[in-house]
Design a protein around this motif. Structure first.
Motif, PDB file in Angstrom:
ATOM      1  N   LEU A   6      71.300  25.015  32.202  1.00  0.00           N
ATOM      2  CA  LEU A   6      71.894  24.887  33.533  1.00  0.00           C
ATOM      3  C   LEU A   6      73.257  24.222  33.412  1.00  0.00           C
ATOM      4  O   LEU A   6      73.445  23.325  32.591  1.00  0.00           O
ATOM      5  CB  LEU A   6      71.001  24.019  34.429  1.00  0.00           C
ATOM      6  N   PRO A   7      74.217  24.641  34.255  1.00  0.00           N
ATOM      7  CA  PRO A   7      75.536  24.011  34.197  1.00  0.00           C
ATOM      8  C   PRO A   7      75.512  22.664  34.907  1.00  0.00           C
ATOM      9  O   PRO A   7      75.047  22.571  36.039  1.00  0.00           O
ATOM     10  CB  PRO A   7      76.421  25.009  34.952  1.00  0.00           C
ATOM     11  N   LYS A   8      75.978  21.621  34.222  1.00  0.00           N
ATOM     12  CA  LYS A   8      76.037  20.285  34.829  1.00  0.00           C
ATOM     13  C   LYS A   8      76.895  20.334  36.078  1.00  0.00           C
ATOM     14  O   LYS A   8      77.882  21.074  36.113  1.00  0.00           O
ATOM     15  CB  LYS A   8      76.716  19.328  33.844  1.00  0.00           C
ATOM     16  N   GLY A   9      76.528  19.547  37.086  1.00  0.00           N
ATOM     17  CA  GLY A   9      77.377  19.464  38.275  1.00  0.00           C
ATOM     18  C   GLY A   9      76.733  20.069  39.509  1.00  0.00           C
ATOM     19  O   GLY A   9      75.552  20.419  39.497  1.00  0.00           O
ATOM     20  N   ARG A  10      77.555  20.223  40.549  1.00  0.00           N
ATOM     21  CA  ARG A  10      77.044  20.651  41.848  1.00  0.00           C
ATOM     22  C   ARG A  10      76.383  22.031  41.779  1.00  0.00           C
ATOM     23  O   ARG A  10      75.312  22.252  42.311  1.00  0.00           O
ATOM     24  CB  ARG A  10      78.208  20.679  42.839  1.00  0.00           C
ATOM     25  N   LEU A  11      77.037  22.974  41.089  1.00  0.00           N
ATOM     26  CA  LEU A  11      76.474  24.323  40.992  1.00  0.00           C
ATOM     27  C   LEU A  11      75.102  24.280  40.331  1.00  0.00           C
ATOM     28  O   LEU A  11      74.152  24.901  40.816  1.00  0.00           O
ATOM     29  CB  LEU A  11      77.417  25.241  40.202  1.00  0.00           C
ATOM     30  N   GLY A  12      74.997  23.498  39.244  1.00  0.00           N
ATOM     31  CA  GLY A  12      73.736  23.392  38.524  1.00  0.00           C
ATOM     32  C   GLY A  12      72.627  22.870  39.419  1.00  0.00           C
ATOM     33  O   GLY A  12      71.483  23.337  39.354  1.00  0.00           O
ATOM     34  N   TRP A  49      70.700  20.429  30.718  1.00  0.00           N
ATOM     35  CA  TRP A  49      72.041  20.405  31.319  1.00  0.00           C
ATOM     36  C   TRP A  49      73.071  20.514  30.225  1.00  0.00           C
ATOM     37  O   TRP A  49      73.044  19.761  29.259  1.00  0.00           O
ATOM     38  CB  TRP A  49      72.269  19.072  32.055  1.00  0.00           C
ATOM     39  N   VAL A  50      74.008  21.450  30.373  1.00  0.00           N
ATOM     40  CA  VAL A  50      75.107  21.534  29.415  1.00  0.00           C
ATOM     41  C   VAL A  50      76.417  21.724  30.188  1.00  0.00           C
ATOM     42  O   VAL A  50      76.411  22.033  31.385  1.00  0.00           O
ATOM     43  CB  VAL A  50      74.930  22.690  28.399  1.00  0.00           C
ATOM     44  N   LYS A  51      77.512  21.550  29.492  1.00  0.00           N
ATOM     45  CA  LYS A  51      78.813  21.754  30.136  1.00  0.00           C
ATOM     46  C   LYS A  51      78.867  23.211  30.644  1.00  0.00           C
ATOM     47  O   LYS A  51      78.493  24.121  29.896  1.00  0.00           O
ATOM     48  CB  LYS A  51      79.903  21.503  29.085  1.00  0.00           C
ATOM     49  N   PRO A  52      79.348  23.435  31.881  1.00  0.00           N
ATOM     50  CA  PRO A  52      79.311  24.802  32.439  1.00  0.00           C
ATOM     51  C   PRO A  52      79.895  25.866  31.506  1.00  0.00           C
ATOM     52  O   PRO A  52      79.336  26.958  31.386  1.00  0.00           O
ATOM     53  CB  PRO A  52      80.135  24.674  33.723  1.00  0.00           C
ATOM     54  N   SER A  53      81.002  25.533  30.822  1.00  0.00           N
ATOM     55  CA  SER A  53      81.608  26.563  29.966  1.00  0.00           C
ATOM     56  C   SER A  53      80.810  26.787  28.683  1.00  0.00           C
ATOM     57  O   SER A  53      81.096  27.722  27.931  1.00  0.00           O
ATOM     58  CB  SER A  53      83.040  26.172  29.628  1.00  0.00           C
ATOM     59  N   ASP A  54      79.802  25.930  28.412  1.00  0.00           N
ATOM     60  CA  ASP A  54      78.993  26.105  27.192  1.00  0.00           C
ATOM     61  C   ASP A  54      77.693  26.881  27.435  1.00  0.00           C
ATOM     62  O   ASP A  54      77.010  27.244  26.482  1.00  0.00           O
ATOM     63  CB  ASP A  54      78.643  24.735  26.579  1.00  0.00           C
ATOM     64  N   VAL A  55      77.348  27.125  28.707  1.00  0.00           N
ATOM     65  CA  VAL A  55      76.067  27.795  28.995  1.00  0.00           C
ATOM     66  C   VAL A  55      75.956  29.117  28.238  1.00  0.00           C
ATOM     67  O   VAL A  55      74.948  29.403  27.579  1.00  0.00           O
ATOM     68  CB  VAL A  55      75.904  28.038  30.520  1.00  0.00           C
ATOM     69  N   SER A  56      77.029  29.920  28.283  1.00  0.00           N
ATOM     70  CA  SER A  56      76.939  31.247  27.660  1.00  0.00           C
ATOM     71  C   SER A  56      76.795  31.138  26.135  1.00  0.00           C
ATOM     72  O   SER A  56      76.201  32.007  25.506  1.00  0.00           O
ATOM     73  CB  SER A  56      78.146  32.095  28.027  1.00  0.00           C
ATOM     74  N   ILE A  57      77.310  30.050  25.556  1.00  0.00           N
ATOM     75  CA  ILE A  57      77.176  29.873  24.099  1.00  0.00           C
ATOM     76  C   ILE A  57      75.715  29.577  23.748  1.00  0.00           C
ATOM     77  O   ILE A  57      75.155  30.159  22.824  1.00  0.00           O
ATOM     78  CB  ILE A  57      78.088  28.725  23.599  1.00  0.00           C
TER      79      ILE A  57
END
Lengths: 212, 367
Positions: A6-12, A49-57
């Motif tokens: 999941l992307p960390k932050g509000r969206l997550g 939880w991971v950094k949003p730009s790392d989810v796809s990795i």
């Protein structure tokens, strides 16, 4: 066990709320602590939880079976994954913005400041426009003000930041929203579980739409 | 005699695969690491990546480290009308890896069947692909697709090549939402859009896919391709792994290279496909030959991730000796190895060596 990035932050947090409503709750996640991995063995799900730009990795490399990433990240990094569902949340757009009243005469190379160099290059290549990409990592809005670039390519949600910096949108590159993605190999071996999660979340996406 | 316990998964696979392909008459083919760069320039449409490592040979000729095995095999095989050439190989290739975007040495094992192909050959190669995966792990899936069906369906929808490429990308990503949006934006009829979107959802065991696919294949080309898939399904009836062979049309591989049947193999525990192959008649024709070709490659370096069990020690026994007692050290080492132990003979304890027990033959140690 299905691993979900999941992307960390509000969206997550909104995405987790959808998983919870769909029956994949993990109460420990709401405790206020610094843990990054949460598991509910009974339901067979593990969130992290991971950094949003790392989810796809995480998903492309198989550490997560599925995940939720913004379309901006998917277009920029082009990971080799399945994109199963448009969750219809985190909606915004990738846009070209310029100082108010700016006119691109097309006579010289256009200087473009952006975090999304791949998306920007492709957008202008499709239009045959010669550009000079200036890759920045944040505060993109000040680039045209300081004369670093002519325009910027960035995510625009409400447009407030642009207005406050005397910029305006001159073109929309692509609409953005959060997408449910899956690792291709994981999908082969956990087909039923991933299909079930996708179907349940899909039911909730329709509800979101009708709420609008 | 080779002690199989010491072999890594990829090394074990090389032995097992060579033996399997040999049984079906595939002749081992050994080639040089280098090839003239010109070969790749002339056929660049048929390369997975156009990034190639080049260098000048001693006579100034521009050479390349092989990015691909198939082109070299076709170039060097004699054409015999009515016959098929069957070769297998185990070679390293050098190309940009998808996930790291860096040049990588990739260890490949695979086979090619080239010449007057018929439905038996397609069956044999698909069945050998399944058996290759089964030799490595029982937990595998072989996804098979037919590009003829996909091409027919897209050609019926739009004449725009760029648009068809974009739609293919969405099909490969099982992405119905963007597919639907792009169809709508480009004026493709709602019926055709619905058919293509339905196509994304058709995957799984061969029989159920064929049933669901039947009503969607209306054109002549699509029906011909469907008939080929049905024939393949019939021939695979006796295959012990038929439950693990699925049809899935998100497998598009490279449509410039392949035509007809294409497939990819997955092993549980490895995050990307470890086997890739299909029919590549277009390349054969481009190289001025008649007939067709089908083949596949297994990416052996990916097997490193399979069953990775960390050993807790490097050797069973650390044997310490004095230089003048070399004969005693030799005797003791042989004795221990005879008992099935592994031994590192040293004169002092190496810093990072992990060992089970110490046998100290040094004078000071014996005191």
């Amino acid at each position: 066990m299905i691993n979900v990035a999941l992307p960390k932050g509000r969206l997550g947090e909104s995405v987790y709320a959808m998983f919870e409503t769909a029956g994949y709750e993990c109460p420990a996640i709401k405790e206020n602590n610094r843990k990054l991995i949460f598991e509910n063995e009974a339901v067979g799900i593990r969130f992290f939880w991971v950094k949003p730009s790392d989810v796809s990795i995480y998903v492309e490399r198989g550490s997560a079976d599925i995940g939720v990433a913004g379309k901006d990240i998917l277009l920029e990094y082009q990971p080799d994954i399945y994109e199963l569902l448009d969750l219809n949340i985190g909606k915004c757009r990738m846009a070209v913005a310029a100082p108010r009243g700016y006119h691109d005469s097309g006579e010289r190379t256009l200087k473009v400041a952006t975090k999304f160099s791949h998306i920007a290059s492709r957008y202008y290549a499709d239009r045959g426009r010669d550009i000079d990409i200036i890759k920045l990592n944040g505060s993109i809005e000040i680039a045209p003000i300081l004369g670093l670039s002519d325009v910027i390519v960035d995510i625009v949600e409400t447009g407030t930041t642009l207005r406050e910096n005397d910029l305006e949108v001159v073109a929309t590159v692509v609409p953005i929203s959060a997408r449910l993605i899956a690792n291709k190999a994981a999908f082969k071996f956990k087909t039923k579980q991933i299909e079930e999660i996708t179907a349940k979340l899909k039911g909730l996406v329709v509800k979101n739409d009708s709420d609008l | 005699m080779i002690d199989e316990r010491v072999l890594k998964s990829e090394e074990r696979a090389v032995y097992a695969l060579r033996s399997l392909y040999g049984k079906y008459g595939y002749r081992a083919y050994k080639m040089s690491k280098f090839e003239e760069y010109d070969l790749y320039v002339r056929n660049k449409d048929f390369l997975i990546s156009d990034r190639i490592i080049t260098f000048n040979d001693t006579d100034g000729k521009l050479m390349a480290l092989k990015p691909d095995v198939t082109l070299s095999i076709i170039k060097n095989l004699d054409e015999q009308p009515g016959c098929k050439q069957k070769v297998c190989y185990n070679e390293n290739v050098y190309r940009v890896s998808g996930s790291t975007r860096q040049f990588k040495e990739i260890m490949q094992a695979g086979l090619e069947c080239i010449g007057a192909l018929d439905r038996y050959d397609l069956y044999e190669v698909v069945s050998l692909a399944a058996e290759s995966l089964a030799l490595i792990s029982e937990d595998f899936v072989l996804d098979v697709s037919h590009l003829g069906i996909l091409t027919a369906m897209l050609e019926e929808s739009s004449g725009d090549v760029q648009l068809r490429r974009e739609l293919t990308r969405y099909i490969a990503a099982k992405n119905p939402h963007d597919l639907e949006r792009v169809c709508r934006e480009n004026g493709i009829s709602p019926e055709k859009t619905a058919a293509i979107c339905k196509f994304i959802g058709i995957y799984g065991d061969m029989d159920s896919v064929l049933r669901r696919l039947e009503p969607l294949c209306t054109g002549e080309a699509a029906r011909a391709a469907l008939a080929e898939l049905e024939q393949l399904r019939k021939l695979l009836d006796d295959c012990p792994w038929k439950d693990k062979i699925h049809f899935d049309f998100s497998i598009v591989n490279d449509m410039d290279y392949y035509n007809g049947i294409v497939f990819q193999g997955f092993l549980s525990g490895i995050c990307e496909s470890v086997l890739s192959g299909g029919q590549y008649d277009k390349l054969i024709q481009k190289m001025g030959r008649s007939g067709g070709a089908v083949g596949f490659a297994l990416y052996l370096d990916l097997l490193e991730d399979l069953g990775r069990t960390e050993r807790d020690r490097d050797v069973d026994v650390l044997l310490l000796y004095d230089e003048e007692d070399a004969a005693l050290a030799a005797r003791e080492t042989k004795r221990l190895i005879g008992e099935g132990k592994s031994v590192s003979a040293q004169r002092a304890i190496p810093e990072k060596l992990r060992y089970g027990r110490v046998l100290d033959l040094r004078k000071e140690g014996r005191v």
